[in-house]
Design a protein around this motif. Structure first.
Motif, PDB file in Angstrom:
ATOM      1  N   ARG A   7      -1.826   2.600  -7.230  1.00  0.00           N
ATOM      2  CA  ARG A   7      -2.895   3.439  -7.772  1.00  0.00           C
ATOM      3  C   ARG A   7      -4.200   2.657  -7.787  1.00  0.00           C
ATOM      4  O   ARG A   7      -4.244   1.499  -8.199  1.00  0.00           O
ATOM      5  CB  ARG A   7      -2.543   3.871  -9.192  1.00  0.00           C
ATOM      6  CG  ARG A   7      -3.622   4.621  -9.919  1.00  0.00           C
ATOM      7  CD  ARG A   7      -3.207   4.853 -11.394  1.00  0.00           C
ATOM      8  NE  ARG A   7      -4.332   5.282 -12.191  1.00  0.00           N
ATOM      9  CZ  ARG A   7      -4.744   6.545 -12.289  1.00  0.00           C
ATOM     10  NH1 ARG A   7      -4.114   7.511 -11.667  1.00  0.00           N
ATOM     11  NH2 ARG A   7      -5.787   6.847 -13.043  1.00  0.00           N
ATOM     12  N   LEU A  58      -3.745   7.520  -4.976  1.00  0.00           N
ATOM     13  CA  LEU A  58      -2.405   6.963  -5.037  1.00  0.00           C
ATOM     14  C   LEU A  58      -1.883   6.699  -3.634  1.00  0.00           C
ATOM     15  O   LEU A  58      -2.265   7.374  -2.672  1.00  0.00           O
ATOM     16  CB  LEU A  58      -1.437   7.917  -5.741  1.00  0.00           C
ATOM     17  CG  LEU A  58      -1.834   8.427  -7.123  1.00  0.00           C
ATOM     18  CD1 LEU A  58      -0.756   9.362  -7.653  1.00  0.00           C
ATOM     19  CD2 LEU A  58      -2.100   7.295  -8.079  1.00  0.00           C
ATOM     20  N   ALA A  74      -8.901   8.832  -9.006  1.00  0.00           N
ATOM     21  CA  ALA A  74      -7.869   7.898  -8.564  1.00  0.00           C
ATOM     22  C   ALA A  74      -7.326   8.331  -7.222  1.00  0.00           C
ATOM     23  O   ALA A  74      -7.361   9.509  -6.855  1.00  0.00           O
ATOM     24  CB  ALA A  74      -6.734   7.803  -9.582  1.00  0.00           C
ATOM     25  N   GLN A 101      -1.706  -1.566  -9.853  1.00  0.00           N
ATOM     26  CA  GLN A 101      -2.964  -0.828  -9.920  1.00  0.00           C
ATOM     27  C   GLN A 101      -4.148  -1.744  -9.630  1.00  0.00           C
ATOM     28  O   GLN A 101      -4.064  -2.955  -9.761  1.00  0.00           O
ATOM     29  CB  GLN A 101      -3.133  -0.195 -11.303  1.00  0.00           C
ATOM     30  CG  GLN A 101      -2.079   0.850 -11.591  1.00  0.00           C
ATOM     31  CD  GLN A 101      -2.354   1.623 -12.854  1.00  0.00           C
ATOM     32  OE1 GLN A 101      -3.490   2.004 -13.105  1.00  0.00           O
ATOM     33  NE2 GLN A 101      -1.316   1.868 -13.630  1.00  0.00           N
TER      34      GLN A 101
END
Length: 195
Positions: free
Chosen positions: A142, A189, A187, A101
């Motif tokens: 992410r 992805l 977010a 992330q």
């Protein structure tokens, strides 16, 4: 929780007539001009920068960011690919603090707002961060992004760049005045497909 910090090789990205390049000390005059904007100071400059004397703010702000690549954080200047005009800044930081992330943040100068620079730069940086290492990317899965609810323009930029709204974080952001604000969490992805 501990995480391994890896040095990031300074990277340059191009997209839609923009050049995203590592921030450098010579950006200080353009950053100083940008830091005169009340919205940048309020939402994006950080407490250490705001508390610094006005004539030192740009140097304080740049100091951490020019050293960021060695600490595993990417800090880009958003510039015109032809003229070199400074449009703003974008960061990809906390890379792998949580496995696979990262977190992004950005701002653009008042003069550059409404011209698509933030959306184009954000999309380019996200594509780079989400790309596999063998494709010269960071290989994260992410990327998180947050902004205060009052910053409606930032919400539009996030959504336009493929960052889906996930929810509201109550009292998440504390501005330099001490006032707290709810913030949107967005977010993007690696598995997201354009809508």
């Amino acid at each position: 929780m501990t995480f391994a910090t890896r040095t990031l090789a300074p990277t340059t990205l191009t997209a839609g007539g923009l050049l995203l390049r590592p921030l450098r000390e010579s950006d200080e005059p353009a950053v100083a001009e940008a830091l005169r904007d009340a919205d940048i100071l309020r939402w994006a400059a950080g407490h250490a920068t705001v508390q610094a004397p006005v004539h030192e703010r740009a140097a304080v702000w740049l100091r951490q960011r020019t050293a960021g690549w060695a600490a595993g954080d990417a800090y880009f200047a958003i510039t015109d690919g032809t003229t070199g005009e400074f449009h703003g800044a974008l960061s990809v930081r906390e890379v792998n603090r949580l496995p696979d992330q990262a977190v992004v943040g950005y701002w653009v100068t008042p003069r550059s707002r409404g011209r698509g620079a933030a959306r184009t730069a954000l999309d380019a940086a996200a594509r780079w961060a989400l790309a596999a290492p063998e494709d010269s990317g960071l290989g994260v899965h992410r990327i998180a992004l947050d902004h205060v609810l009052a910053n409606v323009a930032s919400c539009r930029v996030a959504v336009a760049a493929g960052f889906r709204l996930e929810g509201v974080m109550r009292d998440f952001f504390k501005e330099p005045s001490g006032r707290r604000h709810d913030a949107h969490l967005h977010a993007r992805l690696a598995t997201d497909r354009p809508e």
